[in-house]
Design an enzyme around this catalytic site. Structure first.
Site, PDB file in Angstrom:
ATOM      1  N   LYS A  84       0.809  -1.214   0.000  1.00 40.43           N
ATOM      2  CA  LYS A  84       0.000   0.000   0.000  1.00 40.43           C
ATOM      3  C   LYS A  84       0.844   1.266   0.000  1.00 40.43           C
ATOM      4  CE  LYS A  84      -2.347   3.395   2.349  1.00 40.43           C
ATOM      5  NZ  LYS A  84      -1.850   4.456   3.255  1.00 40.43           N
TER       6      LYS A  84
ATOM      7  N   ASP B 286      -6.142   0.273   1.336  1.00 40.63           N
ATOM      8  CA  ASP B 286      -6.273   0.654   2.735  1.00 40.63           C
ATOM      9  C   ASP B 286      -7.647   0.202   3.220  1.00 40.63           C
ATOM     10  OD1 ASP B 286      -8.038   2.391   1.549  1.00 40.63           O
ATOM     11  OD2 ASP B 286      -6.990   4.225   2.133  1.00 40.63           O
TER      12      ASP B 286
END
Length: 242
Positions: A143, A175
């Site tokens: 991420k 996320d």
């Protein structure tokens, strides 16, 4: 695989407008252009993005705080000043030691990053992704790595005034918000699902991230600006985010 209805109504150009006029992250970076030299702004943007996880505030408020802090300063040493800012911040107070270690690992890369390097990376943002992953010994699809590439692209676009689409091979940063949105549509792996949607719509995953992130934001300012810029999507995006 069915493309979500709202994505059939939006173009890459419209998403670009949303990024530049609605996304708090882009506007936070843009607000620093009068304060910092271009190279320092790029370095600072990358530094902030690399530790923008496990926040103690909303992402919108965190980027506002970051921008406000550095608008009031003209640091000679970007990495050192950022290392002072982070432990004192309100919006990013978790895992401070871990984040400072990450910043330290990236220190040489950031300090050696020239404006010529930045322009070269802007022409090949996937190379930046791979180089950051190597420097940090991280998964290139993680991420924070792909998110950092996105923020780098924002900085270069703001500075140069030139839009370059993100590469299709860079996946969406997953996320909690993206995870939640995806689960309301499918049980597939989020990155694989949005990669497939990207190919079908012709919109790269990092730009899909923008419409999902902004479109499901609960931030009042973001909601107001989105309603002004792209009112046709408000209803469907709010349903997706609730």
């Amino acid at each position: 695989m069915t493309v979500p209805t709202f994505l059939r109504k939006v173009t890459l150009r419209e998403i670009c407008v949303i990024e530049e006029y609605v996304d708090v992250q882009y506007r936070a970076i843009e607000a620093l252009m009068d304060t910092l030299p271009s190279t320092d702004l790029v370095r600072l943007t990358v530094a902030n993005a690399l530790v923008s996880y496990q926040l103690s505030s909303s992402g919108e408020d965190w980027w506002r705080e970051f921008s406000s802090y550095f608008r009031e300063r003209r640091p000679r040493d970007i990495v050192r000043e950022y290392a002072r800012f982070l432990p004192r911040s309100r919006g990013n107070r978790r895992l401070i030691r871990q984040k400072l270690r990450r910043l330290h690992r990236a220190k040489a890369f950031l300090e050696e990053l020239s404006w010529q390097d930045a322009k070269s990376y802007y022409r090949d943002m996937n190379r930046l992704r791979l180089d950051l992953a190597r420097v940090l010994n991280a998964d290139p699809e993680s991420k924070t790595i792909v998110f950092t590439v996105k923020m780098f692209g924002y900085a270069l676009r703001a500075i140069t005034g030139r839009f370059r689409p993100y590469p299709f091979e860079i996946p969406i940063p997953v996320d909690a918000r993206i995870e939640r949105i995806t689960r309301r549509i499918t049980n597939d792996d989020p990155q694989l699902y949005w990669d497939s949607i990207a190919r079908r719509t012709g919109i790269p995953p990092l730009h899909l991230d923008s419409i999902l992130w902004v479109g499901t934001s609960r931030d009042p300012e973001v909601k107001r600006l989105l309603a002004k810029v792209l009112p046709k999507l408000i209803g469907e995006l709010e349903m997706l985010g609730n």
